[in-house]
Design a protein around this motif. Structure first.
Motif, PDB file in Angstrom:
ATOM      1  N   UNK A  73       0.597  -1.400  -0.039  1.00 57.03           N
ATOM      2  CA  UNK A  73       0.158   0.097   0.024  1.00 57.03           C
ATOM      3  C   UNK A  73       0.903   1.090  -0.129  1.00 57.03           C
ATOM      4  N   UNK A  74       2.027   1.076   0.718  1.00 52.05           N
ATOM      5  CA  UNK A  74       2.976   2.399   0.912  1.00 52.05           C
ATOM      6  C   UNK A  74       3.881   2.438  -0.474  1.00 52.05           C
ATOM      7  N   UNK A  75       3.931   1.283  -1.339  1.00 51.51           N
ATOM      8  CA  UNK A  75       4.588   1.347  -2.660  1.00 51.51           C
ATOM      9  C   UNK A  75       6.248   0.905  -2.282  1.00 51.51           C
ATOM     10  N   UNK A  76       6.433   0.194  -1.320  1.00 57.03           N
ATOM     11  CA  UNK A  76       7.818  -0.534  -1.132  1.00 57.03           C
ATOM     12  C   UNK A  76       8.055  -1.541  -1.901  1.00 57.03           C
ATOM     13  N   UNK A  77       7.001  -2.160  -2.089  1.00 55.56           N
ATOM     14  CA  UNK A  77       6.887  -3.379  -3.168  1.00 55.56           C
ATOM     15  C   UNK A  77       5.993  -3.127  -4.162  1.00 55.56           C
ATOM     16  N   UNK A  78       6.064  -4.031  -5.278  1.00 56.60           N
ATOM     17  CA  UNK A  78       5.181  -3.798  -6.491  1.00 56.60           C
ATOM     18  C   UNK A  78       3.736  -4.576  -6.458  1.00 56.60           C
ATOM     19  N   UNK A  79       3.989  -5.933  -5.603  1.00 58.47           N
ATOM     20  CA  UNK A  79       2.722  -6.815  -5.669  1.00 58.47           C
ATOM     21  C   UNK A  79       3.115  -7.609  -4.456  1.00 58.47           C
ATOM     22  N   UNK A  98      -5.687   0.631  -0.645  1.00 57.78           N
ATOM     23  CA  UNK A  98      -6.354   0.808  -2.002  1.00 57.78           C
ATOM     24  C   UNK A  98      -5.397  -0.380  -2.952  1.00 57.78           C
ATOM     25  N   UNK A  99      -6.048  -1.599  -2.590  1.00 55.92           N
ATOM     26  CA  UNK A  99      -5.223  -2.890  -3.293  1.00 55.92           C
ATOM     27  C   UNK A  99      -6.449  -3.438  -4.188  1.00 55.92           C
TER      28      UNK A  99
END
Length: 269
Positions: A73-79, A98-99
Motif C-alpha cells: 500500500x505504501x509502494x515499498x513493493x510492487x505486488x 487501496x489494493x
C-alpha cells in the motif's frame, strides 16, 4: 558471396544501432512480497519464467508481524502473493488499503491433525481443539468442525462470504475446549492438543501433508480461500501486471506444485 555480403550489412547496422545508443530494453524490476517456505520455492520458479516476459522478479520475504499489504500500500513493493481472498477482504475493510486482486495462485487447505485420534468424530467430551487465532483461518477451522458434526453454527450464516467466529457457535454438545493460537504455533505443537487445525503452508514446514496426515480437511467445492496476487489499485492495468500473473500461472509452476507439493497445495489456475 551474396549471403556473406548480406550478413556483413546486418552486422554493420547492428554496430550502428549500438553506437547510437539503441539497445535491448532493460527488464522490468518487480518486488513481490511473500511469506517464507513454500512461497520462496514457488516464486523462485516464477522468477525464472518471468525472464521470458522481460521481468526481473525479486521475491521479498516478510516474517513475523511485518505486513506485505502495508508494504504494498505504501509502494515499498510492487505486488504481493501471500494471502487468500477472505483475509484480503478483511484487511481492506479494517485498514482501507487501496489494493486490487489480479490473479489466483493456489489453495492451501486447512486440515485437522492429531497424534491421539484418527478422526474428529473420535474426540471425547472436553477435548482440547486448536484453531488459528486470525479471523479468516479460524473461520475455516470452525466450518470443518461443523461439517464433521461436532458443532453447529448460528442460523442464516453465509459461510462463503462471511467470517465465522467463536461467537457464531450455536451448540457445542461435546463441550470441546477450543484453543486459539498462532498458525505457526499450531503447526509445531499440534501434538500437545487433542487435535488442531493447521494451514498446509505452515504444516508443510514441519513435514505435515494434509492429504496424507490430516484427520479432517476442508471441502474444496465453492471454497473461497484461494490465494491471490495483489497489486495497488493504481497499478492494476500496468503493462507488467499480466506478465507477472502469467509467470506464476505457468506450466512450470503447476508442475512444481504437482510434483513437490502434492497434497499440500492445489493449483487454481
Amino acid at each position: 558471396m551474396i549471403m556473406l555480403k548480406t550478413l556483413g550489412r546486418v552486422l554493420a547496422v547492428a554496430a550502428l544501432l549500438v553506437a547510437g545508443g539503441v539497445q535491448a530494453a532493460e527488464p522490468v524490476h518487480l518486488k513481490v512480497g511473500i511469506r517464507g517456505g513454500i512461497g520462496e520455492d514457488l516464486w523462485a520458479v516464477a522468477a525464472k519464467v518471468g525472464e521470458r516476459y522481460g521481468l526481473k522478479i525479486e521475491p521479498v520475504v516478510f516474517g513475523g508481524t511485518l505486513s506485505p499489504n502495508e508494504a504494498l500500500n505504501t509502494g515499498e513493493i510492487n505486488a504481493n502473493a501471500f494471502q487468500h481472498v477472505p483475509f484480503f477482504r478483511d484487511q481492506i475493510k479494517q485498514r482501507g488499503y487501496k489494493l486490487a486482486v489480479v490473479g489466483n495462485t493456489y489453495l492451501s487447505p486447512v486440515a485437522f491433525y492429531s497424534k491421539k485420534y484418527k478422526s474428529l468424530k473420535e474426540l471425547p467430551a472436553g477435548a482440547k481443539v486448536g484453531v488459528p487465532d486470525d479471523p479468516s483461518n479460524e473461520s475455516r477451522a470452525l466450518i470443518i468442525l461443523r461439517d464433521e458434526g461436532l458443532i453447529t453454527l448460528r442460523d442464516g450464516l453465509d459461510t462463503y462470504n462471511e467470517i465465522v467466529g467463536l461467537k457464531d457457535i450455536k451448540s457445542n454438545p461435546r463441550k470441546l475446549e477450543i484453543v486459539e493460537a498462532k498458525s505457526v504455533v499450531l503447526a509445531r505443537a499440534y501434538q500437545d492438543l487433542d487435535a488442531a487445525a493447521v494451514i498446509s503452508s505452515f504444516g508443510s514446514q514441519v513435514g505435515l501433508n494434509a492429504a496424507r496426515d490430516g484427520i479432517a480437511q476442508e471441502r474444496f467445492e465453492r471454497n473461497p480461500n484461494v490465494n491471490i496476487i495483489v497489486v495497488r489499485e493504481q497499478d492494476k492495468n500496468a503493462p507488467w501486471v499480466q506478465p507477472l500473473v502469467k509467470s506464476f500461472q505457468s506450466p512450470e509452476v503447476r508442475s512444481y506444485i504437482e510434483t513437490h507439493l502434492k497434497g499440500v497445495l492445489i493449483p487454481v489456475f
